[in-house]
Design a protein around this motif. Structure first.
Motif, mmCIF file in Angstrom:
data_model
loop_
_atom_site.group_PDB
_atom_site.id
_atom_site.type_symbol
_atom_site.label_atom_id
_atom_site.label_comp_id
_atom_site.label_asym_id
_atom_site.label_seq_id
_atom_site.Cartn_x
_atom_site.Cartn_y
_atom_site.Cartn_z
ATOM 1 N N VAL A 69 -14.758 -2.096 7.284
ATOM 2 C CA VAL A 69 -14.211 -2.303 5.956
ATOM 3 C C VAL A 69 -13.111 -3.434 6.014
ATOM 4 C CG1 VAL A 69 -12.586 -0.404 5.662
ATOM 5 C CG2 VAL A 69 -13.507 -1.544 3.881
ATOM 6 N N GLY A 70 -13.591 -4.505 5.190
ATOM 7 C CA GLY A 70 -12.375 -5.377 5.024
ATOM 8 C C GLY A 70 -11.817 -5.364 3.565
ATOM 9 N N TYR A 71 -10.717 -6.459 3.300
ATOM 10 C CA TYR A 71 -9.850 -6.378 2.274
ATOM 11 C C TYR A 71 -9.541 -7.664 1.610
ATOM 12 C CZ TYR A 71 -9.221 -1.518 4.079
ATOM 13 O OH TYR A 71 -9.560 -0.174 4.411
ATOM 14 N N CYS A 72 -9.128 -7.669 0.465
ATOM 15 C CA CYS A 72 -8.566 -9.031 -0.347
ATOM 16 C C CYS A 72 -8.116 -8.583 -1.451
ATOM 17 C CB CYS A 72 -9.617 -10.242 -0.266
ATOM 18 S SG CYS A 72 -11.042 -9.890 -1.427
ATOM 19 N N SER A 73 -7.521 -9.704 -2.278
ATOM 20 C CA SER A 73 -6.843 -9.163 -3.320
ATOM 21 C C SER A 73 -7.834 -9.287 -4.617
ATOM 22 C CB SER A 73 -5.631 -10.173 -3.895
ATOM 23 O OG SER A 73 -5.333 -10.328 -4.997
ATOM 24 N N ASP A 74 -7.833 -8.740 -5.872
ATOM 25 C CA ASP A 74 -8.740 -9.027 -6.709
ATOM 26 C C ASP A 74 -8.734 -10.458 -7.278
ATOM 27 O OD1 ASP A 74 -6.291 -8.881 -8.198
ATOM 28 O OD2 ASP A 74 -6.666 -7.030 -9.273
ATOM 29 N N GLN A 75 -7.630 -11.173 -6.710
ATOM 30 C CA GLN A 75 -7.412 -12.567 -7.224
ATOM 31 C C GLN A 75 -8.152 -13.741 -6.235
ATOM 32 O OE1 GLN A 75 -6.180 -13.433 -10.088
ATOM 33 N NE2 GLN A 75 -6.143 -11.035 -10.723
ATOM 34 N N ALA A 76 -8.551 -13.017 -5.201
ATOM 35 C CA ALA A 76 -8.953 -13.769 -4.107
ATOM 36 C C ALA A 76 -10.220 -14.612 -4.387
ATOM 37 C CB ALA A 76 -9.355 -12.975 -2.782
ATOM 38 N N HIS A 77 -10.492 -15.796 -3.730
ATOM 39 C CA HIS A 77 -11.646 -16.643 -3.928
ATOM 40 C C HIS A 77 -12.746 -15.739 -3.704
ATOM 41 C CE1 HIS A 77 -14.478 -20.198 -3.545
ATOM 42 N NE2 HIS A 77 -13.693 -20.637 -4.439
ATOM 43 N N SER A 78 -14.174 -16.165 -4.378
ATOM 44 C CA SER A 78 -15.126 -15.506 -4.444
ATOM 45 C C SER A 78 -15.874 -15.819 -3.009
ATOM 46 C CB SER A 78 -16.232 -16.126 -5.414
ATOM 47 O OG SER A 78 -16.393 -17.566 -5.277
ATOM 48 N N SER A 79 -15.499 -16.529 -1.996
ATOM 49 C CA SER A 79 -16.073 -16.869 -0.772
ATOM 50 C C SER A 79 -15.601 -15.856 0.195
ATOM 51 C CB SER A 79 -15.594 -18.170 -0.244
ATOM 52 O OG SER A 79 -14.141 -18.144 -0.189
ATOM 53 N N VAL A 80 -14.572 -15.043 -0.163
ATOM 54 C CA VAL A 80 -14.229 -13.768 0.749
ATOM 55 C C VAL A 80 -15.451 -12.869 0.501
ATOM 56 C CG1 VAL A 80 -12.548 -12.234 1.483
ATOM 57 C CG2 VAL A 80 -11.910 -14.409 0.271
ATOM 58 N N VAL A 94 -8.511 -5.148 -3.670
ATOM 59 C CA VAL A 94 -7.636 -4.584 -4.039
ATOM 60 C C VAL A 94 -6.558 -4.933 -5.220
ATOM 61 C CG1 VAL A 94 -5.146 -3.377 -3.002
ATOM 62 C CG2 VAL A 94 -7.124 -3.987 -1.463
ATOM 63 N N ASN A 95 -6.351 -4.190 -6.201
ATOM 64 C CA ASN A 95 -5.439 -4.678 -7.223
ATOM 65 C C ASN A 95 -4.335 -5.350 -6.991
ATOM 66 O OD1 ASN A 95 -7.536 -3.710 -8.997
ATOM 67 N ND2 ASN A 95 -6.422 -1.614 -9.267
ATOM 68 N N SER A 96 -3.940 -6.529 -7.761
ATOM 69 C CA SER A 96 -2.596 -7.076 -7.307
ATOM 70 C C SER A 96 -1.623 -6.713 -8.445
ATOM 71 C CB SER A 96 -2.933 -8.626 -7.635
ATOM 72 O OG SER A 96 -3.427 -9.206 -8.919
ATOM 73 N N MET A 100 0.118 -11.187 -9.866
ATOM 74 C CA MET A 100 -1.162 -11.494 -9.453
ATOM 75 C C MET A 100 -0.940 -11.658 -7.903
ATOM 76 S SD MET A 100 -2.763 -13.932 -12.285
ATOM 77 C CE MET A 100 -1.068 -14.670 -12.786
ATOM 78 N N SER A 101 -0.074 -10.889 -7.107
ATOM 79 C CA SER A 101 0.126 -10.857 -5.711
ATOM 80 C C SER A 101 -0.212 -9.699 -5.257
ATOM 81 C CB SER A 101 1.653 -10.984 -5.642
ATOM 82 O OG SER A 101 1.955 -10.977 -4.207
ATOM 83 N N LEU A 102 -0.906 -9.737 -3.839
ATOM 84 C CA LEU A 102 -1.181 -8.337 -3.221
ATOM 85 C C LEU A 102 -0.050 -8.088 -2.608
ATOM 86 C CD1 LEU A 102 -3.291 -6.356 -2.410
ATOM 87 C CD2 LEU A 102 -3.926 -7.942 -0.390
ATOM 88 N N ARG A 103 0.274 -6.469 -2.864
ATOM 89 C CA ARG A 103 1.512 -6.017 -2.275
ATOM 90 C C ARG A 103 0.993 -5.111 -1.028
ATOM 91 N NH1 ARG A 103 5.762 -7.007 -5.721
ATOM 92 N NH2 ARG A 103 6.978 -6.280 -3.716
ATOM 93 N N LEU A 119 -13.878 5.321 7.611
ATOM 94 C CA LEU A 119 -14.243 3.953 7.765
ATOM 95 C C LEU A 119 -13.271 3.311 8.717
ATOM 96 C CD1 LEU A 119 -15.270 2.921 4.055
ATOM 97 C CD2 LEU A 119 -16.574 3.551 6.072
ATOM 98 N N ILE A 120 -13.388 2.032 9.236
ATOM 99 C CA ILE A 120 -12.499 1.256 10.150
ATOM 100 C C ILE A 120 -12.235 -0.039 9.500
ATOM 101 C CG2 ILE A 120 -12.483 0.484 12.562
ATOM 102 C CD1 ILE A 120 -14.947 2.043 13.051
ATOM 103 N N PRO A 121 -10.953 -0.042 8.903
ATOM 104 C CA PRO A 121 -10.269 -1.353 8.405
ATOM 105 C C PRO A 121 -10.136 -2.223 9.587
ATOM 106 C CG PRO A 121 -8.950 0.927 7.850
ATOM 107 C CD PRO A 121 -10.018 1.076 8.659
ATOM 108 N N PHE A 122 -10.586 -3.530 9.152
ATOM 109 C CA PHE A 122 -10.581 -4.618 10.470
ATOM 110 C C PHE A 122 -10.189 -5.985 10.129
ATOM 111 C CE2 PHE A 122 -14.502 -5.813 8.445
ATOM 112 C CZ PHE A 122 -14.661 -7.143 8.830
ATOM 113 N N PHE A 123 -10.066 -6.083 8.661
ATOM 114 C CA PHE A 123 -9.900 -7.561 8.228
ATOM 115 C C PHE A 123 -9.328 -7.632 6.867
ATOM 116 C CE2 PHE A 123 -11.480 -11.074 5.868
ATOM 117 C CZ PHE A 123 -11.198 -12.199 6.616
ATOM 118 N N LEU A 124 -8.299 -8.666 6.620
ATOM 119 C CA LEU A 124 -7.814 -8.569 5.514
ATOM 120 C C LEU A 124 -7.593 -10.109 5.233
ATOM 121 C CD1 LEU A 124 -5.898 -8.078 2.692
ATOM 122 C CD2 LEU A 124 -3.638 -8.213 4.518
#
Length: 314
Positions: A69-80, A94-96, A100-103, A119-124
């Motif tokens: 499982v990977g992660y990004c902010s809800d403000q990250a680009h759609s390419s993620v 993940v909610n910012s 609008m910053s991921l904490r 699950l196995i977290p592997f990418f942010l």
């Protein structure tokens, strides 16, 4: 790539020429920031599967991949999100916070919940300068969590990365030492025409393990004597993108590019001042670097009528 990396203040672990002889870092020019994110995700997936296989040899690659499982902010680009879809891995948005910053707290909660579910977290993918408001994720909070949990942190600085050529803006880069990869687009703000995405990694061996193929027709007697970038990317062939970047660096120099960035920020400040004096507009988010977020202020007329009115005056 080392020139550019030094210009923007990247940690030396990302450079080809470093005093640390154990470093396998270096830079490569990719087509787009979207592709750089995808390359980073694939490399992170390879490393995660390799690591888990050492602990659980009874699990095959497909089983491990289904639990990643990977992660990004809800403000990250759609390419993620697209990278996760193509890479066949789960991705959590993940909610910012209010800026609008991921904490770190929100990220840690998401990681702990996923670990509890097996699950196995592997990418942010942390964003430095989001598309919507040029917000910056908090690397100093996110980085230590990634380090503790063996999570590959990729930094997407597609737009804002060019500003780091100015020392006064490098505070936004604090915490980059925790990242495994970093990318930005000189084609966005450094006067290099599209396509040109500069990407650096700390461990190029991770890219080799992900993309290296060895067919007979690609072997030659000089293999291994120099960097072969076909092992750093998805395509086999490459265009000569480095030449246009070289021309810009040589033509303008560091001071010329710094002046260009500072002029852009000054224009944004001037535009922001003009908007603040106009009661028909409001600024819903803080201006950061050269991005000013503004919208029509709804006062007497319905929004649709006001848009039509302004449209007819243009």
């Amino acid at each position: 790539m080392d020139w550019l990396g030094k210009m923007i203040g990247l940690p030396q672990e990302f450079l080809h020429s470093t005093s640390n002889k154990m470093s396998d870092g270096g830079g490569v020019i990719q087509t787009t920031a979207s592709e750089a994110t995808f390359v980073a995700l694939l490399a992170a997936r390879t490393e995660a599967i390799r690591r888990v296989r050492q602990i659980r040899p009874d699990l095959d690659d497909a089983e491990i991949n289904s639990r990643l499982v990977g992660y990004c902010s809800d403000q990250a680009h759609s390419s993620v999100e697209k990278a996760g879809l193509i890479g066949l891995v789960k991705l959590r948005l993940v909610n910012s916070d209010a800026q609008m910053s991921l904490r770190g707290e929100a990220f840690r909660s998401a990681v702990e919940a996923d670990v509890a579910d097996g699950l196995i977290p592997f990418f942010l993918c942390a964003t430095l300068g989001t598309t919507g408001a040029c917000a910056f994720d908090n690397l100093m909070e996110l980085g230590p969590i990634c380090q503790e949990e063996n999570i590959w942190m990729h930094l997407d600085a597609a737009y804002a990365g060019s500003a780091f050529i100015c020392p006064e803006y490098r505070s936004y880069l604090q915490g980059a030492e925790y990242a495994q990869s970093f990318a930005f687009n000189p084609s966005k703000w450094l006067m290099v025409h599209f396509d040109c995405t500069a990407m650096w990694v700390k461990n190029s061996r991770a890219l080799h393990r992900t993309f290296c193929v060895d067919p007979l027709y690609l072997r030659h007697e000089k293999s291994g004597d120099a960097i072969d970038y076909m092992h750093w990317q998805i395509p086999l062939s490459r265009r000569f993108r480095a030449l246009k970047l070289w021309f810009v660096l040589r033509s303008f120099g560091v001071k010329g590019l710094q002046n260009h960035i500072r002029h852009g920020v000054a224009l944004a400040k001037k535009f922001e001042e003009m908007l603040r004096t106009d009661l028909d507009f409001e600024i819903p988010a803080e201006r950061i670097l050269g991005m000013v977020v503004f919208r029509l202020r709804v006062r007497h007329l319905p929004a649709t009528d006001r848009v039509k009115m302004y449209g007819s005056q243009m």
